[in-house]
Design a protein around this motif. Structure first.
Motif, PDB file in Angstrom:
ATOM      1  N   ALA A  37      35.255  26.768 -16.425  1.00  0.00           N
ATOM      2  CA  ALA A  37      35.557  28.190 -16.287  1.00  0.00           C
ATOM      3  C   ALA A  37      34.404  28.912 -15.603  1.00  0.00           C
ATOM      4  O   ALA A  37      33.235  28.572 -15.797  1.00  0.00           O
ATOM      5  N   ASN A  38      34.752  29.909 -14.786  1.00  0.00           N
ATOM      6  CA  ASN A  38      33.747  30.777 -14.162  1.00  0.00           C
ATOM      7  C   ASN A  38      34.295  32.197 -14.112  1.00  0.00           C
ATOM      8  O   ASN A  38      35.389  32.482 -14.640  1.00  0.00           O
ATOM      9  N   ASP A  39      33.556  33.094 -13.492  1.00  0.00           N
ATOM     10  CA  ASP A  39      33.944  34.507 -13.486  1.00  0.00           C
ATOM     11  C   ASP A  39      35.271  34.748 -12.768  1.00  0.00           C
ATOM     12  O   ASP A  39      35.949  35.749 -13.023  1.00  0.00           O
ATOM     13  N   ASN A  40      35.638  33.857 -11.859  1.00  0.00           N
ATOM     14  CA  ASN A  40      36.857  34.048 -11.062  1.00  0.00           C
ATOM     15  C   ASN A  40      38.026  33.184 -11.513  1.00  0.00           C
ATOM     16  O   ASN A  40      39.061  33.159 -10.859  1.00  0.00           O
ATOM     17  N   GLY A  41      37.861  32.458 -12.601  1.00  0.00           N
ATOM     18  CA  GLY A  41      38.904  31.560 -13.081  1.00  0.00           C
ATOM     19  C   GLY A  41      38.320  30.213 -13.449  1.00  0.00           C
ATOM     20  O   GLY A  41      37.605  30.097 -14.451  1.00  0.00           O
ATOM     21  N   TRP A  42      38.579  29.216 -12.616  1.00  0.00           N
ATOM     22  CA  TRP A  42      38.078  27.871 -12.900  1.00  0.00           C
ATOM     23  C   TRP A  42      37.710  27.154 -11.603  1.00  0.00           C
ATOM     24  O   TRP A  42      38.418  27.256 -10.590  1.00  0.00           O
ATOM     25  N   ALA A  43      36.613  26.434 -11.641  1.00  0.00           N
ATOM     26  CA  ALA A  43      36.292  25.485 -10.574  1.00  0.00           C
ATOM     27  C   ALA A  43      36.949  24.166 -10.949  1.00  0.00           C
ATOM     28  O   ALA A  43      36.709  23.633 -12.033  1.00  0.00           O
ATOM     29  N   LEU A  44      37.792  23.668 -10.075  1.00  0.00           N
ATOM     30  CA  LEU A  44      38.549  22.443 -10.351  1.00  0.00           C
ATOM     31  C   LEU A  44      38.173  21.375  -9.335  1.00  0.00           C
ATOM     32  O   LEU A  44      38.177  21.639  -8.122  1.00  0.00           O
ATOM     33  N   HIS A  45      37.835  20.188  -9.831  1.00  0.00           N
ATOM     34  CA  HIS A  45      37.504  19.056  -8.965  1.00  0.00           C
ATOM     35  C   HIS A  45      38.461  17.899  -9.269  1.00  0.00           C
ATOM     36  O   HIS A  45      38.618  17.508 -10.428  1.00  0.00           O
ATOM     37  N   ILE A  46      39.067  17.365  -8.227  1.00  0.00           N
ATOM     38  CA  ILE A  46      39.939  16.189  -8.360  1.00  0.00           C
ATOM     39  C   ILE A  46      39.330  15.080  -7.516  1.00  0.00           C
ATOM     40  O   ILE A  46      39.286  15.174  -6.274  1.00  0.00           O
ATOM     41  N   ALA A  47      38.840  14.042  -8.192  1.00  0.00           N
ATOM     42  CA  ALA A  47      38.259  12.888  -7.497  1.00  0.00           C
ATOM     43  C   ALA A  47      39.332  11.822  -7.343  1.00  0.00           C
ATOM     44  O   ALA A  47      40.007  11.466  -8.312  1.00  0.00           O
ATOM     45  N   VAL A  48      39.490  11.302  -6.137  1.00  0.00           N
ATOM     46  CA  VAL A  48      40.527  10.315  -5.851  1.00  0.00           C
ATOM     47  C   VAL A  48      39.875   9.051  -5.289  1.00  0.00           C
ATOM     48  O   VAL A  48      38.989   9.126  -4.420  1.00  0.00           O
ATOM     49  N   ALA A  49      40.285   7.907  -5.803  1.00  0.00           N
ATOM     50  CA  ALA A  49      39.748   6.624  -5.332  1.00  0.00           C
ATOM     51  C   ALA A  49      39.827   6.536  -3.817  1.00  0.00           C
ATOM     52  O   ALA A  49      40.769   7.043  -3.192  1.00  0.00           O
ATOM     53  N   ASP A  50      38.831   5.889  -3.215  1.00  0.00           N
ATOM     54  CA  ASP A  50      38.708   5.859  -1.753  1.00  0.00           C
ATOM     55  C   ASP A  50      38.725   4.423  -1.217  1.00  0.00           C
ATOM     56  O   ASP A  50      37.733   3.940  -0.669  1.00  0.00           O
ATOM     57  N   PRO A  51      39.866   3.716  -1.335  1.00  0.00           N
ATOM     58  CA  PRO A  51      39.916   2.345  -0.819  1.00  0.00           C
ATOM     59  C   PRO A  51      39.757   2.274   0.691  1.00  0.00           C
ATOM     60  O   PRO A  51      39.337   1.255   1.240  1.00  0.00           O
ATOM     61  N   GLY A  52      40.088   3.383   1.389  1.00  0.00           N
ATOM     62  CA  GLY A  52      39.981   3.381   2.841  1.00  0.00           C
ATOM     63  C   GLY A  52      38.574   3.195   3.351  1.00  0.00           C
ATOM     64  O   GLY A  52      38.371   2.789   4.499  1.00  0.00           O
ATOM     65  N   ALA A  53      37.589   3.485   2.490  1.00  0.00           N
ATOM     66  CA  ALA A  53      36.196   3.288   2.900  1.00  0.00           C
ATOM     67  C   ALA A  53      35.824   1.813   2.955  1.00  0.00           C
ATOM     68  O   ALA A  53      34.785   1.451   3.516  1.00  0.00           O
ATOM     69  N   PHE A  54      36.649   0.955   2.393  1.00  0.00           N
ATOM     70  CA  PHE A  54      36.372  -0.483   2.355  1.00  0.00           C
ATOM     71  C   PHE A  54      37.353  -1.288   3.196  1.00  0.00           C
ATOM     72  O   PHE A  54      37.127  -2.462   3.458  1.00  0.00           O
ATOM     73  N   ILE A  55      38.485  -0.665   3.583  1.00  0.00           N
ATOM     74  CA  ILE A  55      39.560  -1.385   4.276  1.00  0.00           C
ATOM     75  C   ILE A  55      39.614  -0.925   5.728  1.00  0.00           C
ATOM     76  O   ILE A  55      39.979   0.218   6.023  1.00  0.00           O
ATOM     77  N   THR A  56      39.275  -1.787   6.630  1.00  0.00           N
ATOM     78  CA  THR A  56      39.253  -1.460   8.050  1.00  0.00           C
ATOM     79  C   THR A  56      40.672  -1.424   8.611  1.00  0.00           C
ATOM     80  O   THR A  56      41.456  -2.355   8.383  1.00  0.00           O
ATOM     81  N   PRO A  57      41.050  -0.351   9.336  1.00  0.00           N
ATOM     82  CA  PRO A  57      42.378  -0.326   9.966  1.00  0.00           C
ATOM     83  C   PRO A  57      42.602  -1.547  10.847  1.00  0.00           C
ATOM     84  O   PRO A  57      41.733  -1.922  11.641  1.00  0.00           O
ATOM     85  N   GLY A  58      43.753  -2.187  10.667  1.00  0.00           N
ATOM     86  CA  GLY A  58      44.079  -3.365  11.449  1.00  0.00           C
ATOM     87  C   GLY A  58      43.572  -4.672  10.875  1.00  0.00           C
ATOM     88  O   GLY A  58      43.871  -5.747  11.409  1.00  0.00           O
ATOM     89  N   SER A  59      42.826  -4.607   9.763  1.00  0.00           N
ATOM     90  CA  SER A  59      42.340  -5.830   9.123  1.00  0.00           C
ATOM     91  C   SER A  59      43.494  -6.527   8.411  1.00  0.00           C
ATOM     92  O   SER A  59      44.554  -5.925   8.171  1.00  0.00           O
ATOM     93  N   PRO A  60      43.345  -7.814   8.037  1.00  0.00           N
ATOM     94  CA  PRO A  60      44.425  -8.511   7.325  1.00  0.00           C
ATOM     95  C   PRO A  60      44.886  -7.773   6.062  1.00  0.00           C
ATOM     96  O   PRO A  60      46.082  -7.710   5.790  1.00  0.00           O
ATOM     97  N   LEU A  61      43.932  -7.206   5.311  1.00  0.00           N
ATOM     98  CA  LEU A  61      44.303  -6.486   4.096  1.00  0.00           C
ATOM     99  C   LEU A  61      45.048  -5.196   4.430  1.00  0.00           C
ATOM    100  O   LEU A  61      46.029  -4.843   3.767  1.00  0.00           O
ATOM    101  N   VAL A  67      36.798  13.757  -2.904  1.00  0.00           N
ATOM    102  CA  VAL A  67      36.887  14.801  -3.920  1.00  0.00           C
ATOM    103  C   VAL A  67      37.417  16.082  -3.298  1.00  0.00           C
ATOM    104  O   VAL A  67      36.909  16.556  -2.271  1.00  0.00           O
ATOM    105  N   CYS A  68      38.465  16.613  -3.917  1.00  0.00           N
ATOM    106  CA  CYS A  68      39.021  17.906  -3.552  1.00  0.00           C
ATOM    107  C   CYS A  68      38.486  18.930  -4.554  1.00  0.00           C
ATOM    108  O   CYS A  68      38.714  18.801  -5.761  1.00  0.00           O
ATOM    109  N   SER A  69      37.778  19.941  -4.052  1.00  0.00           N
ATOM    110  CA  SER A  69      37.210  20.987  -4.904  1.00  0.00           C
ATOM    111  C   SER A  69      37.852  22.317  -4.547  1.00  0.00           C
ATOM    112  O   SER A  69      37.887  22.698  -3.367  1.00  0.00           O
ATOM    113  N   VAL A  70      38.382  23.019  -5.553  1.00  0.00           N
ATOM    114  CA  VAL A  70      39.058  24.297  -5.308  1.00  0.00           C
ATOM    115  C   VAL A  70      38.671  25.307  -6.383  1.00  0.00           C
ATOM    116  O   VAL A  70      38.208  24.939  -7.473  1.00  0.00           O
TER     117      VAL A  70
END
Length: 630
Positions: A216-240, A282-285
């Motif tokens: 909670a803050n003065d304007n409501g709430w700071a909300l953070h949604i962290a989402v797993a990031d498999p794309g950082a390990f999987i190269t486009p066009g790779s077998p996986l 992470v999406c922060s709003v």
């Protein structure tokens, strides 16, 4: 002997006769009986007699001559087989006297195909087979198949999963090199390890996509949604990456899950497990007291979840029934209530549906079915995911990305819908059904209207399916001008693509996205997986129901209505079956506007509660017919 001029005259006469015939090309359509139809390219449906139907398969493309009988009805005469798409298929081995056949598991396909002695391979009656067409019946009405695989007998443990996997051609193996590389963004990630994120999932969940935190803050709430990031390990066009794209989605079959990514990735190195450092997007709003979203930011970060919480425990915590010792839950809940209030006022909230949990026995058959109602913890997570996904669609603006769209009502049902509006909601008689504001006004009016008709349910049966697109379009179902999803990248390839678009925008680059054709293939693969899951569930559900006596009476809700009868859903188990109108003594009329069957004594309407008992059940063909109990 004819001279040259006579032959020429005969050929010209033959050509004129052919030209004068009513001929056309079209696709063969099967029926529940031995006859069929040919849907011509000009839109006509032409009757195909049983003898001719024996010479073709449903789906064949043929050339026909159209004959008009004394009553003015069209009848087809087969001229030529143009194309037969049926190649490999699954089915059940049957014996009829001295003949051995396969009963194909195909829609509206009610003929047996002959298995020659050389192909029987010690198969037994009732075995489930994977076969290939070896001889088409167009020439003489006789077909033959080649047995490619005996999937197993009805007694094989888990046969339903093995069969469905083969029928829908779900990939069974991973390519040899499915390893993942190092985190390509390790040096530039934002350090958010001090934020006490938590995850909220089912107790059995291992592929954890998201973690949450709010304050909670003065304007409501700071909300953070962290989402797993498999794309950082999987190269486009790779077998996986290629393997993940071919699978498109994780497919959840009862007792068996076909994952989009290998378990060591989806349940291990990329899963946001408690007390483990993980890569995330992470999406922060900022969420205002009224539930409005602002200050949208995206970042690549390192996070660490503090606890893996379950829906039931969080619900109990929110209502003072237990203490989870997680301070952020109070603010997460408050923010979610504000988000939901905002959506109810400005967008559209879809009606909630219960889930049904299957408890399987050692044979992987259903032992019990438990109805699981959604609780406040489910709604908390849902609001946070919707907030993150809505924010992604806004933040991406017109950047190259994959978007989720829903075009609203079917145009071919506009006349029916307008008839209902004119009678039940005359104030909206002039609303534009094709525009989002008009649709939102219609749904909100339906929810507040005091009509005796279940308006929301009626309109829900007249909706188009959702779609994915390379351009942002409205999502009528949610009441949004644009929408996308990125919060399930361990389970949905389209979400992995959206994450790549987010990363590309952060880097001021253009992402590599599929073409329209490749996107259509991805969509079809997703539909194929959903159908596989649905059919296996039905198979097991009908087996489970077969354990009861035919006199067992069930409480049910009418879920769909057409001219031939109505589909009911059993309240305790969610199992669906059909009640034929002809089994009800007095003849019924069908109201296509209100989706209602009625006569002077009875009326059957969407959402109406009824009592039924089984009259016909075939678990393999997924056929379940009910009789109405007065």
């Amino acid at each position: 002997m004819f001279d040259k001029n006579a032959l020429q005259q005969l050929n010209q006469l033959k050509s004129k006769i052919i030209e004068s015939k009513d001929q056309g090309e079209g696709e063969v359509r099967g029926s529940q009986r031995r006859f069929g139809f040919v849907r011509l390219d000009d839109g006509r449906d032409v009757f195909l007699a049983p003898d001719d139907m024996q010479r073709v398969f449903p789906g064949d493309r043929v050339k026909i001559t159209v004959i008009t009988d004394d009553k003015g009805k069209f009848k087809a005469e087969l001229e030529k087989l143009l194309e037969s798409p049926l190649d490999c298929f699954t089915g059940r081995y049957v014996v009829r006297g001295q003949g051995h056949f396969i009963e194909p598991d195909l829609p509206r396909f009610n003929k047996l195909l002959f298995i020659p002695p050389s192909q029987r391979k010690k198969c037994s009656e009732g075995d489930f087979l994977y076969c290939q067409v070896a001889q088409h019946p167009f020439k003489d009405g006789k077909s033959q198949v080649k047995v490619l695989e005996n999937i197993g007998s009805p007694d094989t443990v888990g046969i339903e999963g093995k069969y469905i996997q083969r029928k829908f051609k779900l990939p069974r193996d991973w390519p040899k090199d499915c390893s993942i590389g190092d985190d390509i963004r390790a040096d530039t990630r934002k350090d958010l390890l001090d934020i006490p994120f938590v995850t909220i999932d089912a107790a059995e969940t291992r592929d954890i996509d998201d973690a949450l935190w709010a304050q909670a803050n003065d304007n409501g709430w700071a909300l953070h949604i962290a989402v797993a990031d498999p794309g950082a390990f999987i190269t486009p066009g790779s077998p996986l990456d290629i393997a993940a794209r071919q699978r498109a989605n994780t497919v959840y079959l009862p007792g068996f899950t076909q994952t989009m990514l290998p378990n060591p990735v989806s349940q291990g190195s990329c899963s946001l497990m408690a007390n483990e450092e993980r890569a995330a997007i992470v999406c922060s709003v900022q969420v205002s007291a009224d539930g409005e979203i602002s200050d949208i930011q995206f970042s690549e970060a390192r996070v660490r979840s503090r606890a893996k919480l379950t829906y039931n425990d969080v619900h109990a915590h929110l209502h003072g029934e237990m203490d989870l010792n997680q301070d952020c839950l109070k603010d997460l809940y408050a923010a979610s209530l504000a988000l939901r209030k905002y959506r109810s006022e400005h967008q559209i909230i879809m009606p909630e549906q219960p889930d049904f949990h299957f408890q399987l026995n050692e044979q992987r058959k259903i032992e019990s079915i438990t109805k699981v109602e959604r609780n406040d913890a489910h709604r908390l997570v849902e609001e946070c995911m919707l907030a993150a996904n809505r924010s992604a669609a806004i933040w991406l603006a017109d950047s190259p990305a994959v978007y989720i769209c829903h075009a609203g009502l079917r145009e071919d049902r506009y006349d029916n819908i307008r008839a209902v509006i004119n009678k039940e909601i005359p104030s909206l008689a002039g609303c534009d059904l094709s525009a989002l504001p008009g649709y939102k006004a219609l749904i909100k009016a339906s929810d507040s209207n005091e009509s005796t008709l279940p308006l929301r349910s009626i309109f829900a049966r007249m909706l188009q399916p959702g779609d994915i697109s390379l351009t942002p379009k409205p999502h009528f179902g949610l009441g949004l001008e644009r929408y996308t999803t990125f919060t399930s990248p361990l389970r949905k390839y389209s979400d992995l693509l959206v994450q790549r678009s987010i990363r590309a925008k952060l880097d001021k680059e253009n992402p590599s996205l599929p073409s329209d054709t490749e996107l259509a293939v991805l969509q079809e693969t997703i539909r194929n997986g959903r159908q596989a899951s649905k059919q296996m569930e039905q198979w097991l559900q009908y087996q489970y129901l077969a354990g009861n006596t035919s006199d067992t009476v069930y409480d049910a809700r009418i879920a769909h209505v057409n001219g031939g009868g109505f589909t009911v859903e059993l309240l305790d188990t969610g199992i669906s079956g059909f009640v034929e109108a002809r089994t009800i003594p007095e003849k019924l009329s069908f109201d296509a506007d209100a989706l209602r069957l009625f006569n002077d004594k009875s009326s059957f309407q969407l959402d109406q509660l009824v009592k039924v008992k089984t009259s016909e059940l075939d678990d393999f063909q997924r056929k379940l017919m009910f009789l109405l109990v007065p």
